[in-house]
Design an enzyme around this catalytic site. Structure first.
Site, PDB file in Angstrom:
ATOM      1  CB  CYS A   2      -0.958   0.080   1.183  1.00  0.00           C
ATOM      2  SG  CYS A   2      -2.137  -1.263   1.251  1.00  0.00           S
ATOM      3  NE  ARG A  27       4.689   1.668   0.090  1.00  0.00           N
ATOM      4  CZ  ARG A  27       5.722   1.430   0.873  1.00  0.00           C
ATOM      5  NH1 ARG A  27       6.937   1.731   0.458  1.00  0.00           N
ATOM      6  NH2 ARG A  27       5.574   0.892   2.047  1.00  0.00           N
ATOM      7  CD1 TRP A  76      -0.094  -6.478  -3.144  1.00  0.00           C
ATOM      8  CD2 TRP A  76      -0.409  -7.033  -1.007  1.00  0.00           C
ATOM      9  NE1 TRP A  76       0.217  -7.806  -3.005  1.00  0.00           N
ATOM     10  CE2 TRP A  76       0.035  -8.176  -1.698  1.00  0.00           C
ATOM     11  CE3 TRP A  76      -0.679  -7.158   0.362  1.00  0.00           C
ATOM     12  CZ2 TRP A  76       0.227  -9.406  -1.094  1.00  0.00           C
ATOM     13  CZ3 TRP A  76      -0.486  -8.385   0.975  1.00  0.00           C
ATOM     14  CH2 TRP A  76      -0.044  -9.489   0.252  1.00  0.00           C
ATOM     15  CG  ASN A 102       1.107   0.289   4.394  1.00  0.00           C
ATOM     16  OD1 ASN A 102       0.824  -0.868   4.111  1.00  0.00           O
ATOM     17  ND2 ASN A 102       2.350   0.733   4.445  1.00  0.00           N
ATOM     18  CD  GLU A 483      17.700 -12.655  -8.180  1.00  0.00           C
ATOM     19  OE1 GLU A 483      17.070 -13.036  -7.191  1.00  0.00           O
ATOM     20  OE2 GLU A 483      17.489 -11.573  -8.770  1.00  0.00           O
ATOM     21  CE  LYS A 487      14.635 -10.283  -9.796  1.00  0.00           C
ATOM     22  NZ  LYS A 487      14.762 -10.863  -8.500  1.00  0.00           N
ATOM     23  CD  GLU A 490       9.768 -11.249  -8.303  1.00  0.00           C
ATOM     24  OE1 GLU A 490       9.578 -10.405  -7.459  1.00  0.00           O
ATOM     25  OE2 GLU A 490      10.927 -11.576  -8.673  1.00  0.00           O
TER      26      GLU A 490
HETATM   27  C1  F6R Z   1      12.298 -10.537  -5.895  1.00  0.00           C
HETATM   28  C2  F6R Z   1      12.069  -9.520  -4.900  1.00  0.00           C
HETATM   29  C3  F6R Z   1      11.776  -9.945  -3.502  1.00  0.00           C
HETATM   30  C4  F6R Z   1      12.512  -9.043  -2.504  1.00  0.00           C
HETATM   31  C5  F6R Z   1      12.098  -9.393  -1.072  1.00  0.00           C
HETATM   32  C6  F6R Z   1      12.835  -8.570  -0.047  1.00  0.00           C
HETATM   33  O1  F6R Z   1      12.564  -9.975  -7.139  1.00  0.00           O
HETATM   34  O2  F6R Z   1      12.095  -8.353  -5.182  1.00  0.00           O
HETATM   35  O3  F6R Z   1      12.075 -11.286  -3.290  1.00  0.00           O
HETATM   36  O4  F6R Z   1      13.887  -9.208  -2.684  1.00  0.00           O
HETATM   37  O5  F6R Z   1      10.710  -9.189  -0.920  1.00  0.00           O
HETATM   38  O6  F6R Z   1      12.588  -7.204  -0.230  1.00  0.00           O
HETATM   39  P1  F6R Z   1      13.519  -6.127   0.451  1.00  0.00           P
HETATM   40  O7  F6R Z   1      14.863  -6.235  -0.167  1.00  0.00           O
HETATM   41  O8  F6R Z   1      12.861  -4.820   0.184  1.00  0.00           O
HETATM   42  O9  F6R Z   1      13.558  -6.468   1.914  1.00  0.00           O
END
Ligand code: F6R
Length: 614
Positions: A2, A27, A76, A102, A483, A487, A490
């Site tokens: 959010c 967000r 969200w 939020n 990773e 990706k 996702e």
């Molecule tokens: C994948 C992705 C997520 C973030 C995870 C942690 O592409 O973006 O897996 O890496 O939600 O987010 P942060 O780094 O903001 O804590």
């Protein structure tokens, strides 16, 4: 999760709110809404399910009147599906108060029972807060006091903004475990989930601490704690321009951010290397623990956790300090052994991931010292940590993290080299050599982008129907395989798994059947770690069972050619630096596969960038 924006001032509220929401849409993007108080004292509210463009279209064709006090929200969904009715703002029972939120109000069922005489128009927990603040305003006639009394009743995590018809030129906000920052303008002030909400108007910002309430008027900002005691917040300058959070001609934020991976590494290094030594004054606050640390635990989620895994290989090898990497949401539920000689390093692009924040708070309670590796200024995790290393990757807007990943790895490597120097586990000469390798990474990343981008775009066209992809890597190639798989899942919605290549024969090789696509990170034959022939053997094993293989291999590595359908070339780099190069083709691959399927790479379904609920 959010995005929240609030505005008071002489400008157009609708313009500020919609511009802010556009920058905060990463967000959450299942519905959006705004509330504006016009000059005749009428409260106009418009909210719609769907992306922000739906709301924008509606405001254009059948708008509300503009004014000088407003709040806006991009959602969200947590409580209640993404419908017009569940979208924020929500109103008090007399329709005079508008409120956005939020987070999650955990005791909402209990509060709803107390408010049983009210008529509910949504399935959200937020409406409870709107009804409560509305009632308390009638009792107190003071919006700040009404919010203060309401938050005393709320449990959970929340940022709340509210405005009232009878209080033009005032927006109040409260935060507990969810983000909120203040933007300081000339004769106007702003509130936002992060600085992107208002960076187009001002670069002066203030942090709001945990359990604090803020009241903004065009010419004043007052912050108090939940008990009403005045607080002096920390002010800071936003280090990037509004244009950094714009697409700037790129078809997607993700494409732009992948192209910025070389700059992200360079920016993380900038000003931190002098005369062949790493200088990190940010670590002074924890210098004494760094000298005596016996164990490091890295906590993070998703991509940031894979960056942490890469950091482990290097930091342990260089500093000889034992290091574990754990998913933040698992860490604090297993009663880990922590003491004052343990350094807990959190890695988080947003600095707001609730699972990581909770794990940091838990580690501090248990006596460990905490270091945050973070991209976002003014975020909660750095504020709640003993020290912070900012990665300076610039705003990352696409939901899938790319440039932050390479910058996080770079920051972890700087930490590893700093620790090695402090403990004398590497000679100054060796440290200087490794620093040169790190400094060479941005140029090599440029070469990877030049060579890989069009090549991958070409062959993904014939792969768009692929149902499943396996990623393999050994040693530092393993987190990169994870990773790559994350990706692809996702943003391209393709089933993908990453495996340590050595694990293949312990089970996963049963998945290989003719046509299975496998992407393999091949270590350089020039790195003296005997991994290259083992990975080439793994490729032969899967080829013998009919797999189609794409190899990511060093320029000049001919051993892979007979066994691969495609080879993506990366320049030579030492063992710890190779994965920073190897990950970029995987980011491009996921992006191209998603584009080939006609998907929105910046805003994949069901996700939000900043996961501020547990
Ligand atoms: C994948 C992705 C997520 C973030 C995870 C942690 O592409 O973006 O897996 O890496 O939600 O987010 P942060 O780094 O903001 O804590």
């Amino acid at each position: 999760m959010c995005g929240i924006v609030g505005y008071v001032g002489p400008g157009s509220s609708l313009e500020v709110l919609m511009g802010g929401l556009r920058r905060l849409e990463y967000r959450g993007y299942d519905s959006a809404g705004v509330a504006v108080l016009d000059d005749d004292g009428e409260l106009g509210v418009r909210k719609r399910a769907g992306k922000l463009a739906v709301l924008a279209g509606e405001l254009e064709s059948d708008g509300i009147r503009d004014g000088h006090t407003g709040i806006g929200h991009t959602r969200w969904a947590t409580h209640g599906g993404p419908t017009d009715g569940n979208a924020h703002p929500h109103l008090g029972d007399d329709g005079r108060l508008a409120l956005i939120h939020n987070g999650i109000i955990e005791n909402f069922a209990e509060l709803k029972a107390e408010l049983a005489d009210e008529t509910f128009t949504s399935e959200t927990d937020t409406e409870i807060a709107a009804l409560l603040v509305g009632r308390l305003y009638r009792e107190t006639g003071d919006l700040t006091e009404a919010l203060r009394r309401a938050v005393a009743r709320l449990e959970g995590a929340f940022t709340i903004l509210a405005m009232h018809r009878d209080d033009p030129g005032v927006v109040v906000g409260a935060r507990r475990n969810s983000p909120l920052v203040i933007g300081l303008g000339e004769g106007e002030n702003f509130l936002g989930s992060d600085v992107a909400a208002f960076v187009a108007y001002t670069k002066r910002a203030m942090e709001i601490g945990q359990d604090q309430i803020v009241t903004i008027r065009p010419d004043s900002v007052e912050v108090t704690d939940f008990a009403g005691n005045p607080v002096t917040p920390t002010q800071f300058e936003i280090a990037w321009d509004a244009s950094a959070a714009e697409k700037g001609g790129w078809p997607s934020f993700m494409k732009k951010e992948v192209s910025e991976e070389p700059a992200a590494v360079a920016n993380t290094l900038r000003g931190r290397i002098h005369d062949g030594r790493v200088t990190l004054p940010e670590l002074d606050a924890i210098a004494e623990i760094l000298d005596g640390v016996t164990r490091i635990i890295v906590i993070a989620c998703g991509t940031a956790a894979y960056a942490g895994m890469l950091g482990r290989y290097a930091i342990e090898a260089w500093s000889r300090i034992p290091i574990d990497v754990e998913l933040s949401h698992e860490f604090r539920y297993r009663d880990p052994v922590l003491d004052e000689h343990t350094l807990v390093v959190s890695v988080s692009q947003s600095g707001e991931t609730m699972d990581t924040l909770r794990a940091v708070q838990y580690a501090r309670e248990k006596g460990a010292r905490t270091l945050a590796i973070c991209n976002t200024q003014g975020a909660t995790i750095p504020r709640e940590s003993d020290a912070v290393l900012y990665i300076h990757a610039g705003p990352e807007v696409a939901v899938a993290s790319t440039k932050a990943f390479v910058a996080q790895v770079t920051a972890l490597y700087l930490l590893g080299l700093d620790l090695a120097a402090r403990r004398g586990t590497l000679s100054p000469e060796r440290i200087a050599e490794l620093i040169v390798e790190l400094q060479n990474v941005p140029d090599k990343l440029d070469d990877v982008l030049d060579a890989a981008s069009s090549r991958i775009a070409e062959f993904t066209r014939w792969l768009a129907e692929t149902q499943s992809v396996i990623f393999l890597g050994r040693h530092v190639g393993y987190p990169v395989a994870l990773e790559g798989a994350l990706k692809l899942k996702e943003i391209a919605y393709i089933h993908a798994e990453g495996f340590a290549a050595g694990e293949l024969k312990h089970g996963p090789i049963a998945l290989i059947e003719p046509g299975q696509l496998v992407i393999v990170l091949v270590p350089s034959p020039r790195n003296d770690d005997s991994l290259h022939p083992k990975v080439v053997s793994n490729i032969q094993e899967i080829r013998a069972r009919g797999a189609r293989v794409i190899a990511i291999a060093e320029v000049g590595d001919v051993a892979v050619v007979p066994f691969a359908d495609e080879v993506i070339r990366i320049p030579f780099a030492g063992p710890f630096f190779e994965p920073i190069l190897g990950v970029v083709p995987l980011h491009i691959f996921a992006m191209e596969m998603a584009s080939a399927k006609g998907l929105d790479v910046d805003q994949p379904r069901n996700l939000a960038k900043s996961v501020t609920v547990e």
